[in-house]
Design a protein around this motif. Structure first.
Motif, PDB file in Angstrom:
ATOM      1  N   ARG A 424     -19.086  16.818   5.612  1.00 42.23           N
ATOM      2  CA  ARG A 424     -19.630  15.467   5.447  1.00 42.23           C
ATOM      3  C   ARG A 424     -18.609  14.382   5.758  1.00 42.23           C
ATOM      4  N   ARG A 430     -23.627   7.833   7.785  1.00 42.28           N
ATOM      5  CA  ARG A 430     -24.375   7.180   6.708  1.00 42.28           C
ATOM      6  C   ARG A 430     -24.136   5.679   6.758  1.00 42.28           C
ATOM      7  N   GLU A 534     -24.484   2.671  10.634  1.00 39.97           N
ATOM      8  CA  GLU A 534     -24.038   3.967  10.150  1.00 39.97           C
ATOM      9  C   GLU A 534     -22.645   4.284  10.674  1.00 39.97           C
ATOM     10  N   ARG A 625     -28.711   5.035  -1.718  1.00 40.11           N
ATOM     11  CA  ARG A 625     -28.694   6.326  -1.016  1.00 40.11           C
ATOM     12  C   ARG A 625     -27.271   6.743  -0.653  1.00 40.11           C
ATOM     13  N   ASP A 626     -26.388   5.775  -0.524  1.00 37.07           N
ATOM     14  CA  ASP A 626     -24.991   6.056  -0.215  1.00 37.07           C
ATOM     15  C   ASP A 626     -24.110   5.177  -1.080  1.00 37.07           C
ATOM     16  N   TRP A 628     -19.870   4.192  -1.599  1.00 38.64           N
ATOM     17  CA  TRP A 628     -18.565   4.317  -0.964  1.00 38.64           C
ATOM     18  C   TRP A 628     -17.484   3.638  -1.794  1.00 38.64           C
ATOM     19  N   TRP A 641     -16.998   9.056  -0.035  1.00 33.04           N
ATOM     20  CA  TRP A 641     -18.444   8.850   0.104  1.00 33.04           C
ATOM     21  C   TRP A 641     -19.160   9.754  -0.879  1.00 33.04           C
ATOM     22  N   GLY A 643     -23.350  10.873  -2.092  1.00 33.42           N
ATOM     23  CA  GLY A 643     -24.783  10.762  -1.841  1.00 33.42           C
ATOM     24  C   GLY A 643     -25.419  12.132  -1.784  1.00 33.42           C
ATOM     25  N   ASN A 647     -30.820  12.272   1.655  1.00 30.03           N
ATOM     26  CA  ASN A 647     -31.010  10.825   1.464  1.00 30.03           C
ATOM     27  C   ASN A 647     -31.755  10.476   0.183  1.00 30.03           C
TER      28      ASN A 647
END
Length: 736
Positions: A424, A430, A534, A625-626, A628, A641, A643, A647
């Protein structure tokens, strides 16, 4: 007519009449012969052969004689054919030295920044070993577990085959399913694929391996014939030497020398009985019993082999007890599970013909710092064990690098000790959320604006052609009036970020972000400022490294040099590092000042540790959804990150929460023993009143003339048209 009667003697019955007897010829006396035993047998047999019983006996005898005549003739033909096939295979067998390295591809050995091995890829071959050079314990362990009659049979063991068939049938399997009863010589025949070489032009390596391992009766017969030819051609020790060098032993290791180096960090000549038993235990199922996959299972298998070695007299009771009480342990390098995500990334970023498809033995020196890698692994595990609810499927990724883009550690998911898994950190694109905002302010600062310049935070809408009205809101759904650029970034306010982006120009913001290393397609609309685009974690971390180093772009890299094993000169060097300048150093240092306020006073306060000067930025996308957190100290840059892979929105998580805590736990461990240094930042008071406010972009961007604070406030404070409808464009939230 002749008178025939004159020529005939008269028929006289001498004994019947009293006539004078003719003088008898004196006969030689004869000894009366005893009747022969065979005559009696024939007579007896003739008596027994009477009737139906005799007929049946004669019929059975005839059938048996017929069968014997057929069998010995067929047997003779079969023996002749077998001899011819053995002779044919005999003529095709090369010298032993040509059979010791059976790899279809080369190996890649990866070294860390200190030159220590931390990972292997490809088919590792540690060098040729023989029955004389390996530890006697290893030779005995192989024979004890694989073929205890190896030195007594002729290549095929009928007793072993019969025993295997009996066991298979008793366990409810087919006679050839499960235990094979193959001797070591037959296993070598299989490893050699009956002399058929691998041709990458016509089949894949997997197809070749499948063909070589077919278990049909015809294939088994061919292996047996090939084994007989090998027994005729080579000595027992030579056959065992081939076996020890060609056997696959898991984790990419071909041969016992490579496996010994891979798992124990020592030569096969120096291993203990416990280590020898563990290596021999890999022969039956290399992947299942590989100690890097399950050390306990591998140790249990080794314990069984130690018992066999004791039963067959290879170990004394004292030696066996010592091996059982002190099972083999992995070396530190082996515990790293082949370098995990970092090694995968280096292999994918290097040239394919020297990494993934190499036919040579290659050595790659990398930027990895194993101390920092352990820090990142431990931080990930600690947070998920102590801060995340049990059963959560949420994922996270971490990247740690130096300001020049040299990646020191990488974690691509919660399973930190894996190889070949989805990474990831480099593969997942993302939305960046508010973590993108520093690039908006970098563009403004590079045009000459100050962290103290102000913008009005008030309701704001914009009419987007073809979409309608778009009205961003702050995360708190409140407005704060006139705020400085520093406060706007510190509190991650959305409306000021959009206004600054629109004023300096989206194209300029997009160019700054792109030059810093964000290579993904960047959003074209005003939501660009809020991180609707993204990106990958490694791109974001590299872009922040550009801010730390004074405004120059970096290309994240892990490969330092690549050379062929045995060569002293590298074939290639690093493919990354510091590139061209993106913004002026003064602008970068002012941006660091603003980002330091994010950690010391703003949304990133959870990232603080040890009283150090730290800078960073939180980010949370729409519907969470994300999440950081990307930031840096004076020494290292780290990005986190968090998540779900599908999603699914995070529950109660923003960039200011768990990502900031993972970042803190990582960087706190990374900085253990590292002296504290101040950030290379510049406060507005250090710039002076005579600073040029319209420098333009260093890399050819168009300059904007000096603007007074009130003009900036008035223009950016224009709310626009509030009557049009809201478009469907995705808008990312900010953090509190």
């Amino acid at each position: 007519m002749s008178d025939s009667r004159k020529r005939k003697r008269p028929l006289v019955a001498d004994k019947r009449y009293g006539a004078t007897k003719p003088k008898a010829r004196k006969a030689t006396p004869k000894t009366k012969a005893k009747p022969r035993r065979t005559t009696r047998r024939k007579a007896t047999r003739a008596k027994r052969r009477g009737g139906i019983v005799g007929f049946v006996q004669r019929l059975v005898g005839w059938v048996l004689r017929l069968i014997w005549r057929v069998v010995w003739r067929v047997g003779a033909v079969a023996c002749l054919a077998l001899a011819l096939m053995v002779g044919y295979y005999y003529t095709t067998l090369p010298d032993v030295s040509e059979l010791l390295d059976g790899r279809a591809r080369g190996s890649v050995t990866l070294l860390d920044n200190e030159g220590k091995v931390f990972a292997w890829r490809g088919d590792q071959f540690g060098g040729v070993v023989t029955t004389k050079t390996v530890s006697p314990h290893l030779r005995h362990a192989i024979i004890a577990t694989e073929d205890k009659r190896f030195y007594r049979h002729f290549g095929v063991s009928p007793r072993g085959i019969a025993s295997a068939v009996r066991i298979n049938l008793s366990e409810g399997r087919g006679p050839l399913s499960g235990h094979g009863g193959s001797t070591i010589t037959q296993q070598v025949a299989k490893l050699l694929c009956l002399g058929v070489p691998f041709d990458p032009e016509t089949q894949s390596e997997a197809e070749y391996e499948t063909e070589c391992r077919r278990g049909t009766i015809k294939r088994k017969a061919s292996e047996a014939i090939y084994a007989l030819a090998m027994e005729a051609k080579y000595s027992k020790d030579e056959i065992l030497t081939i076996y020890m060098n060609r056997a696959f032993l898991g984790a990419g290791a071909r041969g016992f020398e490579a496996a010994s180096q891979r798992y124990f960090g020592k030569s096969a000549a120096n291993i203990t009985p416990a280590e020898a038993a563990m290596l021999a235990g890999l022969l039956v199922a290399p992947t299942r019993f590989a100690p890097t996959n399950d050390l306990t299972r591998s140790q249990n298998r080794a314990a069984t082999i130690v018992r066999l070695m004791e039963e067959q007299g290879y170990l004394t009771q004292t030696e066996a007890r010592a091996a059982q009480n002190n099972p083999a342990q992995l070396s530190a390098a082996a515990e790293a599970r082949a370098g995990g995500y970092f090694a995968d990334w280096v292999m994918s970023s290097g040239p394919e013909f020297f990494t993934r498809k190499t036919t040579e033995d290659v050595v790659i020196k990398t930027t990895m710092d194993q101390r920092i890698q352990r820090a990142a692994d431990d931080a990930m595990q600690w947070v998920f064990e102590n801060k995340v609810r049990a059963g959560s499927k949420a994922q996270a990724a971490i990247v740690v690098m130096s300001a020049d883009g040299a990646v020191r550690a990488m974690v691509g998911g919660r399973k930190t000790k894996v190889a070949g898994a989805f990474n990831r950190a480099v593969q997942a694109k993302r939305q960046t959320g508010s973590a993108f905002k520093p690039f908006v302010y970098a563009a403004a600062l590079d045009l000459g604006y100050s962290p103290n310049d102000t913008v009005v935070d008030e309701p704001y809408c914009q009419n987007i052609p073809g979409s309608g009205q778009w009205c961003p809101e702050n995360y708190t759904r409140r407005n704060y009036g006139k705020v400085s650029l520093t406060q706007a970034l510190q509190d991650s306010l959305n409306i000021p970020a959009v206004k600054v982006s629109e004023f300096v120009g989206r194209d300029l913001v997009r160019q700054v972000a792109s030059d810093f290393g964000l290579q993904s397609d960047l959003a074209a609309g005003p939501a660009l400022a809020l991180g609707a685009s993204e990106s990958t974690l490694i791109e974001m971390t590299g872009a922040y490294a550009g801010i730390l180093n004074g405004g120059s772009s970096v290309i994240p890299y892990g490969l330092v040099e690549l050379r062929l094993m045995g060569d002293s000169e590298p074939l290639m060097g690093t493919g990354g590092g510091i590139g061209e300048r993106v913004v002026q150093e003064e602008a970068a240092r002012q941006l660091i000042y603003m980002m330091e306020k994010v950690v010391s006073q703003g949304t990133g306060q959870r990232a603080q540790f040890g009283g150090r000067q730290l800078a960073g930025k939180t980010g949370t996308t729409q519907a969470a959804r994300d999440a950081w957190f990307v930031g840096f100290s004076a020494d290292y840059v780290a990005g986190v990150w968090m998540g779900y892979d599908d999603n699914t929105p995070l529950t109660g998580v923003t960039g200011a929460g768990l990502p900031a805590e993972i970042w803190r736990e990582t960087m706190a461990r990374v900085h253990e023993g590292v002296p504290a240094r101040p950030l290379p930042m510049m406060s507005p008071s250090q710039t002076g009143e005579t600073r040029d406010r319209s420098p333009g972009r260093q890399n050819g961007g168009s300059g904007v003339g000096g603007f007074l604070d009130n003009l900036l406030r008035d223009i950016l404070g224009d709310g626009g048209n509030t009557n049009a409808r809201k478009p469907r464009e995705t808008v990312s939230g900010s953090d509190r």
